[in-house]
Design an enzyme around this catalytic site. Structure first.
Site, PDB file in Angstrom:
ATOM      1  N   GLU A   1     -10.398  -1.820 -54.493  1.00  0.00           N
ATOM      2  CA  GLU A   1     -10.137  -2.274 -56.072  1.00  0.00           C
ATOM      3  C   GLU A   1      -9.584  -3.383 -55.755  1.00  0.00           C
ATOM      4  O   GLU A   1      -8.504  -3.763 -55.003  1.00  0.00           O
ATOM      5  CB  GLU A   1      -9.397  -0.918 -55.940  1.00  0.00           C
TER       6      GLU A   1
ATOM      7  N   LYS B   1      -6.917  10.010 -60.097  1.00  0.00           N
ATOM      8  CA  LYS B   1      -5.858   9.379 -59.001  1.00  0.00           C
ATOM      9  C   LYS B   1      -4.707  10.164 -58.627  1.00  0.00           C
ATOM     10  O   LYS B   1      -4.178   9.979 -60.080  1.00  0.00           O
ATOM     11  CB  LYS B   1      -5.857   8.145 -59.019  1.00  0.00           C
TER      12      LYS B   1
END
Length: 211
Positions: free
Chosen positions: A44, A133
């Site tokens: 990421e 998340k």
């Protein structure tokens, strides 16, 4: 299988996403290279890193076998579109934004927003989010996910924030599907990052055989 769901399966199979931050392009690239050497399969690249779009483009152009590249710290739909056009396989945000969800749906790119409450989580689900998340995870005990999954059993959670080799087992045992690891993984010398990455891979592999 649709590309979106192929990517989601790759994220879940990887089980750990390396969250890359830094003060320079050079530092970001160094950390990414070490994470990859350590066996990490999901990266990421956060937009707190200078020229994040260019780094995403470069990584995608390398055609890294079995590796998926996402964009993180995406705060709005404009940044999401920029990241997607740069080649990002998935988009991660610290919060939920309906416009970002819609642009990701338009391009069939997985969107992983940060949520803290049941209301935020259910709102995100209504906009087509497949992985939530839990952020910042270090504000909670790991059994918080277990509590959430009692009324919402089918949600895939990615715990991010304060994830380390010492607590990753607890997060998975309480229902996390994947974790995002930043400071405890993506910092230190090259050798330290490689060793930590290998530690995550080993521990998660062992967990998959027992859960």
């Amino acid at each position: 299988m649709l590309k979106k769901y192929q990517t989601l399966n790759k994220i879940l199979d990887a089980a750990v996403v390396a969250v890359i931050r830094g003060e320079s392009i050079e530092e970001g690239k160094r950390v990414i290279k070490a994470c990859l050497k350590g066996g990490i399969k999901a990266i990421e690249v956060t937009y707190s890193l200078p020229n994040a779009s260019e780094i995403i483009k470069e990584l995608k152009n390398e055609n890294l076998k079995g590796v998926i590249i996402g964009a993180g710290t995406v705060l709005d739909e404009t940044t999401a579109r920029l990241a997607i056009l740069s080649g990002a396989d998935f988009i991660v945000s610290p919060d939920f934004d309906k416009n970002t969800a819609q642009i990701c749906n338009l391009y069939q790119i997985p969107y992983i927003p940060g949520c803290m409450t049941v209301t935020e989580i259910t709102t995100a689900l209504k906009y087509g989010v497949d992985i939530i998340k839990l952020f910042p995870a270090n504000n909670f005990e790991s059994n918080f996910i277990k509590s959430l999954k009692a009324p919402l059993p089918n949600i895939n959670f990615m715990a991010t924030g304060g994830i380390s080799l010492d607590n990753v087992e607890s997060w998975f045992k309480n229902g996390a599907s994947v974790v995002g690891a930043g400071g405890k993984l993506a910092s230190g010398s090259d050798d330290e990052i490689i060793a930590t990455a290998q530690g995550f891979i080993k521990k998660i592999s062992e967990l998959k055989n027992t859960l």
